[in-house]
Design a protein around this motif. Structure first.
Motif, mmCIF file in Angstrom:
data_model
loop_
_atom_site.group_PDB
_atom_site.id
_atom_site.type_symbol
_atom_site.label_atom_id
_atom_site.label_comp_id
_atom_site.label_asym_id
_atom_site.label_seq_id
_atom_site.Cartn_x
_atom_site.Cartn_y
_atom_site.Cartn_z
ATOM 1 N N ASN A 88 42.165 45.660 52.717
ATOM 2 C CA ASN A 88 41.136 45.902 51.708
ATOM 3 C C ASN A 88 40.661 44.597 51.084
ATOM 4 O O ASN A 88 41.469 43.772 50.642
ATOM 5 C CB ASN A 88 41.670 46.822 50.604
ATOM 6 C CG ASN A 88 41.829 48.250 51.079
ATOM 7 O OD1 ASN A 88 41.279 48.638 52.109
ATOM 8 N ND2 ASN A 88 42.579 49.047 50.344
ATOM 9 N N CYS A 89 39.355 44.442 51.043
ATOM 10 C CA CYS A 89 38.745 43.196 50.579
ATOM 11 C C CYS A 89 37.688 43.483 49.520
ATOM 12 O O CYS A 89 36.945 44.462 49.625
ATOM 13 C CB CYS A 89 38.119 42.475 51.773
ATOM 14 S SG CYS A 89 37.089 41.043 51.359
ATOM 15 N N ILE A 90 37.627 42.626 48.482
ATOM 16 C CA ILE A 90 36.530 42.706 47.518
ATOM 17 C C ILE A 90 35.819 41.354 47.457
ATOM 18 O O ILE A 90 36.408 40.313 47.744
ATOM 19 C CB ILE A 90 36.998 43.114 46.102
ATOM 20 C CG1 ILE A 90 37.950 42.065 45.515
ATOM 21 C CG2 ILE A 90 37.636 44.496 46.120
ATOM 22 C CD1 ILE A 90 38.244 42.291 44.034
ATOM 23 N N ILE A 91 34.546 41.417 47.095
ATOM 24 C CA ILE A 91 33.705 40.216 47.001
ATOM 25 C C ILE A 91 33.121 40.144 45.601
ATOM 26 O O ILE A 91 32.621 41.149 45.082
ATOM 27 C CB ILE A 91 32.564 40.267 48.046
ATOM 28 C CG1 ILE A 91 33.141 40.262 49.473
ATOM 29 C CG2 ILE A 91 31.587 39.113 47.860
ATOM 30 C CD1 ILE A 91 32.116 40.590 50.552
ATOM 31 N N ILE A 92 33.215 38.967 44.982
ATOM 32 C CA ILE A 92 32.635 38.770 43.650
ATOM 33 C C ILE A 92 31.757 37.518 43.668
ATOM 34 O O ILE A 92 32.217 36.439 44.033
ATOM 35 C CB ILE A 92 33.719 38.594 42.568
ATOM 36 C CG1 ILE A 92 34.768 39.707 42.640
ATOM 37 C CG2 ILE A 92 33.083 38.563 41.179
ATOM 38 C CD1 ILE A 92 35.935 39.501 41.685
ATOM 39 N N ALA B 251 33.156 39.236 37.446
ATOM 40 C CA ALA B 251 34.583 39.539 37.408
ATOM 41 C C ALA B 251 34.854 40.726 36.492
ATOM 42 O O ALA B 251 35.742 41.533 36.753
ATOM 43 C CB ALA B 251 35.354 38.309 36.936
ATOM 44 N N THR B 252 34.068 40.844 35.429
ATOM 45 C CA THR B 252 34.226 41.963 34.495
ATOM 46 C C THR B 252 34.014 43.289 35.223
ATOM 47 O O THR B 252 34.762 44.248 35.032
ATOM 48 C CB THR B 252 33.217 41.844 33.330
ATOM 49 O OG1 THR B 252 33.393 40.578 32.697
ATOM 50 C CG2 THR B 252 33.425 42.950 32.327
ATOM 51 N N GLU B 253 32.981 43.330 36.045
ATOM 52 C CA GLU B 253 32.682 44.543 36.821
ATOM 53 C C GLU B 253 33.822 44.853 37.789
ATOM 54 O O GLU B 253 34.225 46.006 37.959
ATOM 55 C CB GLU B 253 31.370 44.345 37.583
ATOM 56 C CG GLU B 253 30.916 45.566 38.370
ATOM 57 C CD GLU B 253 29.673 45.282 39.213
ATOM 58 O OE1 GLU B 253 29.250 46.208 39.930
ATOM 59 O OE2 GLU B 253 29.155 44.142 39.165
ATOM 60 N N ILE C 153 33.395 30.911 41.930
ATOM 61 C CA ILE C 153 34.176 30.372 40.806
ATOM 62 C C ILE C 153 33.343 30.288 39.538
ATOM 63 O O ILE C 153 33.718 30.801 38.484
ATOM 64 C CB ILE C 153 34.759 28.984 41.162
ATOM 65 C CG1 ILE C 153 35.834 29.138 42.232
ATOM 66 C CG2 ILE C 153 35.323 28.305 39.910
ATOM 67 C CD1 ILE C 153 36.503 27.840 42.643
ATOM 68 N N ASP C 154 32.187 29.635 39.634
ATOM 69 C CA ASP C 154 31.351 29.405 38.449
ATOM 70 C C ASP C 154 30.519 30.655 38.144
ATOM 71 O O ASP C 154 29.421 30.835 38.661
ATOM 72 C CB ASP C 154 30.436 28.192 38.696
ATOM 73 C CG ASP C 154 29.715 27.765 37.433
ATOM 74 O OD1 ASP C 154 30.264 27.982 36.343
ATOM 75 O OD2 ASP C 154 28.592 27.229 37.532
ATOM 76 N N MET C 155 31.080 31.521 37.274
ATOM 77 C CA MET C 155 30.405 32.761 36.900
ATOM 78 C C MET C 155 30.484 32.942 35.387
ATOM 79 O O MET C 155 31.423 32.455 34.754
ATOM 80 C CB MET C 155 31.069 33.966 37.591
ATOM 81 C CG MET C 155 30.984 33.935 39.106
ATOM 82 S SD MET C 155 31.680 35.449 39.877
ATOM 83 C CE MET C 155 33.434 35.223 39.538
ATOM 84 N N PRO C 156 29.498 33.605 34.784
ATOM 85 C CA PRO C 156 29.508 33.816 33.332
ATOM 86 C C PRO C 156 30.635 34.747 32.899
ATOM 87 O O PRO C 156 31.177 35.493 33.702
ATOM 88 C CB PRO C 156 28.132 34.445 33.058
ATOM 89 C CG PRO C 156 27.741 35.081 34.350
ATOM 90 C CD PRO C 156 28.314 34.200 35.420
ATOM 91 N N GLU C 157 30.992 34.683 31.637
ATOM 92 C CA GLU C 157 32.039 35.493 31.011
ATOM 93 C C GLU C 157 33.422 35.152 31.553
ATOM 94 O O GLU C 157 34.212 34.509 30.879
ATOM 95 C CB GLU C 157 31.749 36.996 31.173
ATOM 96 C CG GLU C 157 30.468 37.450 30.487
ATOM 97 C CD GLU C 157 30.251 38.940 30.653
ATOM 98 O OE1 GLU C 157 31.218 39.690 30.896
ATOM 99 O OE2 GLU C 157 29.078 39.352 30.544
#
Length: 236
Positions: free
Chosen positions: A8-12, A41-43, A60-64
Protein backbone atom coordinates in the motif's frame (compact mmCIF):
# COMPACT_ATOMS: atom_id res chain seq x y z
CA UNK A 1 5.90 -19.26 -8.98
CA UNK A 2 3.72 -17.21 -6.59
CA UNK A 3 2.10 -13.98 -7.56
CA UNK A 4 4.05 -10.86 -6.54
CA UNK A 5 3.29 -9.16 -3.24
CA UNK A 6 1.73 -5.71 -3.30
CA UNK A 7 2.34 -2.82 -0.92
CA UNK A 8 0.00 0.00 0.00
CA UNK A 9 1.34 3.36 -1.11
CA UNK A 10 0.26 6.97 -0.57
CA UNK A 11 1.40 10.10 -2.40
CA UNK A 12 1.51 13.60 -0.91
CA UNK A 13 2.35 16.72 -2.90
CA UNK A 14 0.79 20.20 -2.83
CA UNK A 15 1.58 20.73 -6.52
CA UNK A 16 -1.08 19.11 -8.71
CA UNK A 17 1.17 18.49 -11.71
CA UNK A 18 3.91 16.94 -9.55
CA UNK A 19 1.29 14.90 -7.72
CA UNK A 20 -0.06 13.48 -10.98
CA UNK A 21 3.46 12.84 -12.23
CA UNK A 22 4.31 10.80 -9.12
CA UNK A 23 1.07 8.88 -9.53
CA UNK A 24 1.82 8.14 -13.18
CA UNK A 25 5.26 6.79 -12.30
CA UNK A 26 3.95 4.72 -9.38
CA UNK A 27 1.24 3.11 -11.52
CA UNK A 28 3.93 1.57 -13.74
CA UNK A 29 4.90 -0.75 -10.89
CA UNK A 30 2.27 -3.45 -10.13
CA UNK A 31 3.67 -4.13 -6.65
CA UNK A 32 2.66 -0.60 -5.59
CA UNK A 33 -1.00 -0.36 -4.63
CA UNK A 34 -1.71 3.39 -4.54
CA UNK A 35 -4.49 3.78 -1.98
CA UNK A 36 -4.44 7.56 -1.65
CA UNK A 37 -3.18 10.74 -3.33
CA UNK A 38 -3.25 13.89 -1.18
CA UNK A 39 -2.56 17.59 -1.66
CA UNK A 40 -1.39 18.12 1.93
CA UNK A 41 -0.07 16.24 4.91
CA UNK A 42 -3.11 17.39 6.89
CA UNK A 43 -5.40 15.71 4.37
CA UNK A 44 -3.31 12.54 4.50
CA UNK A 45 -3.40 12.41 8.31
CA UNK A 46 -7.18 12.35 8.30
CA UNK A 47 -7.46 9.80 5.51
CA UNK A 48 -5.01 7.12 6.66
CA UNK A 49 -5.74 7.10 10.37
CA UNK A 50 -6.90 3.48 10.31
CA UNK A 51 -5.18 2.34 7.14
CA UNK A 52 -2.05 0.26 6.78
CA UNK A 53 0.55 2.07 4.65
CA UNK A 54 3.80 0.46 3.47
CA UNK A 55 5.25 3.16 1.20
CA UNK A 56 5.12 6.95 1.46
CA UNK A 57 6.01 9.10 -1.57
CA UNK A 58 6.08 12.66 -0.30
CA UNK A 59 7.07 16.17 -1.23
CA UNK A 60 8.93 18.07 1.52
CA UNK A 61 8.24 21.78 1.10
CA UNK A 62 4.49 21.99 1.78
CA UNK A 63 2.34 24.49 3.74
CA UNK A 64 1.12 23.77 7.29
CA UNK A 65 2.93 20.44 7.75
CA UNK A 66 6.10 19.71 5.82
CA UNK A 67 6.92 16.29 4.45
CA UNK A 68 9.69 15.99 7.06
CA UNK A 69 7.28 16.71 9.92
CA UNK A 70 4.73 14.28 8.51
CA UNK A 71 7.35 11.56 8.27
CA UNK A 72 8.57 12.19 11.83
CA UNK A 73 5.02 11.44 13.02
CA UNK A 74 4.63 8.45 10.73
CA UNK A 75 7.82 6.52 11.43
CA UNK A 76 5.83 3.29 11.54
CA UNK A 77 5.48 3.45 7.73
CA UNK A 78 8.29 1.12 6.60
CA UNK A 79 9.42 3.10 3.55
CA UNK A 80 9.53 6.85 2.92
CA UNK A 81 10.76 8.24 -0.39
CA UNK A 82 10.97 12.00 -0.61
CA UNK A 83 10.39 13.73 -3.95
CA UNK A 84 11.39 17.38 -3.81
CA UNK A 85 12.73 20.34 -5.77
CA UNK A 86 15.20 21.17 -3.01
CA UNK A 87 18.37 19.02 -2.83
CA UNK A 88 19.39 20.83 0.37
CA UNK A 89 16.83 18.78 2.31
CA UNK A 90 18.76 15.55 1.69
CA UNK A 91 20.60 15.47 5.03
CA UNK A 92 17.43 16.20 7.02
CA UNK A 93 15.49 13.57 5.13
CA UNK A 94 17.81 10.79 6.21
CA UNK A 95 17.48 11.90 9.84
CA UNK A 96 13.87 10.65 9.59
CA UNK A 97 15.03 7.40 7.95
CA UNK A 98 14.18 8.21 4.35
CA UNK A 99 14.61 5.22 2.08
CA UNK A 100 15.44 7.41 -0.92
CA UNK A 101 15.56 11.05 -1.96
CA UNK A 102 14.49 12.04 -5.50
CA UNK A 103 14.95 15.49 -6.95
CA UNK A 104 12.30 16.99 -9.24
CA UNK A 105 11.72 16.79 -12.10
CA UNK A 106 11.65 13.02 -11.68
CA UNK A 107 13.46 11.04 -14.33
CA UNK A 108 12.04 7.66 -15.29
CA UNK A 109 15.41 5.94 -14.93
CA UNK A 110 15.96 7.33 -11.44
CA UNK A 111 12.47 6.35 -10.29
CA UNK A 112 12.98 2.84 -11.69
CA UNK A 113 16.24 2.55 -9.76
CA UNK A 114 14.42 3.48 -6.56
CA UNK A 115 11.63 0.97 -7.26
CA UNK A 116 14.11 -1.82 -7.90
CA UNK A 117 15.75 -1.10 -4.54
CA UNK A 118 12.32 -0.96 -2.91
CA UNK A 119 11.24 -4.34 -4.27
CA UNK A 120 14.52 -5.88 -3.18
CA UNK A 121 14.12 -4.35 0.30
CA UNK A 122 10.68 -5.86 0.83
CA UNK A 123 11.78 -9.24 -0.47
CA UNK A 124 14.72 -9.29 1.96
CA UNK A 125 12.41 -8.20 4.78
CA UNK A 126 9.98 -11.04 4.02
CA UNK A 127 12.79 -13.60 3.90
CA UNK A 128 14.21 -12.30 7.19
CA UNK A 129 10.81 -12.69 8.85
CA UNK A 130 10.55 -16.25 7.56
CA UNK A 131 14.07 -17.02 8.76
CA UNK A 132 13.48 -15.55 12.22
CA UNK A 133 10.29 -17.54 12.49
CA UNK A 134 11.95 -20.78 11.45
CA UNK A 135 14.74 -20.21 14.00
CA UNK A 136 12.11 -20.54 16.70
CA UNK A 137 12.15 -24.26 15.96
CA UNK A 138 8.42 -24.46 16.57
CA UNK A 139 7.07 -27.91 15.90
CA UNK A 140 3.76 -29.62 16.50
CA UNK A 141 2.79 -33.28 16.75
CA UNK A 142 -0.36 -34.29 14.90
CA UNK A 143 -2.20 -37.58 14.71
CA UNK A 144 -2.73 -38.53 11.08
CA UNK A 145 -4.70 -41.79 11.15
CA UNK A 146 -2.79 -44.04 13.55
CA UNK A 147 0.49 -42.17 13.17
CA UNK A 148 1.98 -39.41 15.32
CA UNK A 149 3.72 -37.00 12.95
CA UNK A 150 6.05 -34.18 13.92
CA UNK A 151 5.59 -31.09 11.72
CA UNK A 152 7.65 -27.95 11.53
CA UNK A 153 5.10 -25.14 11.83
CA UNK A 154 7.11 -23.11 9.34
CA UNK A 155 6.28 -25.71 6.66
CA UNK A 156 2.50 -25.39 7.10
CA UNK A 157 1.00 -23.14 4.41
CA UNK A 158 -2.68 -23.14 5.38
CA UNK A 159 -5.46 -24.91 7.29
CA UNK A 160 -8.77 -25.98 5.78
CA UNK A 161 -11.89 -26.87 7.77
CA UNK A 162 -13.56 -30.16 6.81
CA UNK A 163 -16.52 -30.65 9.18
CA UNK A 164 -14.97 -32.17 12.34
CA UNK A 165 -11.57 -32.46 10.69
CA UNK A 166 -8.94 -29.95 9.64
CA UNK A 167 -6.76 -30.42 6.62
CA UNK A 168 -3.19 -29.25 7.23
CA UNK A 169 -1.47 -28.31 3.99
CA UNK A 170 2.32 -28.11 4.09
CA UNK A 171 4.79 -27.19 1.38
CA UNK A 172 5.07 -30.89 0.44
CA UNK A 173 2.05 -32.83 1.74
CA UNK A 174 -1.49 -32.72 3.14
CA UNK A 175 -2.65 -34.20 6.45
CA UNK A 176 -6.05 -34.50 8.16
CA UNK A 177 -6.48 -34.20 11.92
CA UNK A 178 -9.53 -34.87 14.07
CA UNK A 179 -9.86 -31.33 15.39
CA UNK A 180 -11.85 -28.29 14.31
CA UNK A 181 -10.01 -25.39 12.75
CA UNK A 182 -11.31 -23.13 15.51
CA UNK A 183 -9.82 -25.38 18.18
CA UNK A 184 -6.44 -25.52 16.43
CA UNK A 185 -6.27 -21.73 16.13
CA UNK A 186 -6.74 -21.38 19.90
CA UNK A 187 -3.51 -23.27 20.48
CA UNK A 188 -0.37 -21.18 20.98
CA UNK A 189 1.45 -23.10 18.26
CA UNK A 190 -0.92 -21.69 15.63
CA UNK A 191 -0.78 -18.00 16.63
CA UNK A 192 1.00 -17.11 13.39
CA UNK A 193 -2.05 -18.19 11.37
CA UNK A 194 -4.70 -15.74 10.18
CA UNK A 195 -8.34 -16.72 9.74
CA UNK A 196 -9.49 -15.45 6.32
CA UNK A 197 -12.66 -17.50 5.90
CA UNK A 198 -14.92 -19.79 7.90
CA UNK A 199 -13.06 -22.67 6.23
CA UNK A 200 -9.51 -21.30 5.88
CA UNK A 201 -6.62 -19.96 7.94
CA UNK A 202 -3.28 -19.08 6.38
CA UNK A 203 0.27 -18.77 7.58
CA UNK A 204 0.88 -15.01 7.68
CA UNK A 205 4.49 -15.19 6.50
CA UNK A 206 3.56 -16.98 3.29
CA UNK A 207 0.97 -14.44 2.13
CA UNK A 208 2.02 -13.02 -1.23
CA UNK A 209 -0.97 -10.92 -2.29
CA UNK A 210 -4.36 -9.91 -0.96
CA UNK A 211 -7.40 -8.79 -2.94
CA UNK A 212 -10.94 -8.16 -1.63
CA UNK A 213 -11.96 -11.68 -2.70
CA UNK A 214 -8.77 -13.77 -2.57
CA UNK A 215 -5.58 -14.40 -0.62
CA UNK A 216 -2.68 -15.70 -2.69
CA UNK A 217 -0.30 -17.91 -0.76
CA UNK A 218 2.38 -20.08 -2.35
CA UNK A 219 0.65 -21.65 -5.39
CA UNK A 220 -2.81 -21.42 -3.86
CA UNK A 221 -5.65 -18.94 -4.22
CA UNK A 222 -8.00 -19.01 -1.22
CA UNK A 223 -11.32 -17.19 -0.76
CA UNK A 224 -11.83 -14.34 1.72
CA UNK A 225 -14.97 -14.56 3.84
CA UNK A 226 -17.15 -11.47 4.12
CA UNK A 227 -16.81 -11.26 7.91
CA UNK A 228 -12.99 -11.50 7.72
CA UNK A 229 -12.36 -8.65 5.27
CA UNK A 230 -11.74 -6.04 8.00
CA UNK A 231 -8.94 -8.13 9.48
CA UNK A 232 -7.16 -8.23 6.13
CA UNK A 233 -7.51 -4.48 5.47
CA UNK A 234 -5.06 -3.65 8.26
CA UNK A 235 -2.68 -6.51 7.53
CA UNK A 236 0.80 -5.41 6.53
Amino acid sequence: MGLPATYNCIIIDDNEIDRLMSLAFAKKYPFLNVIGVYSSATEAFAAIEETSVDVLLSDIDMPEISGLDFRSQMMHIPVCIFITSYPDYAAESFEVEAFDFLVKPIKSERFEQSMNRLQHFFELKRKAQLFEYSLGGSTVFIKDGHEQIKLNLHDIVYLEALKDYTRIVTTTKKYSVLSSIGHLLLESAFQSFLRIHRSYAVQRHYIERITPQQVYIQNYSLPVGRSYKDVLINLK
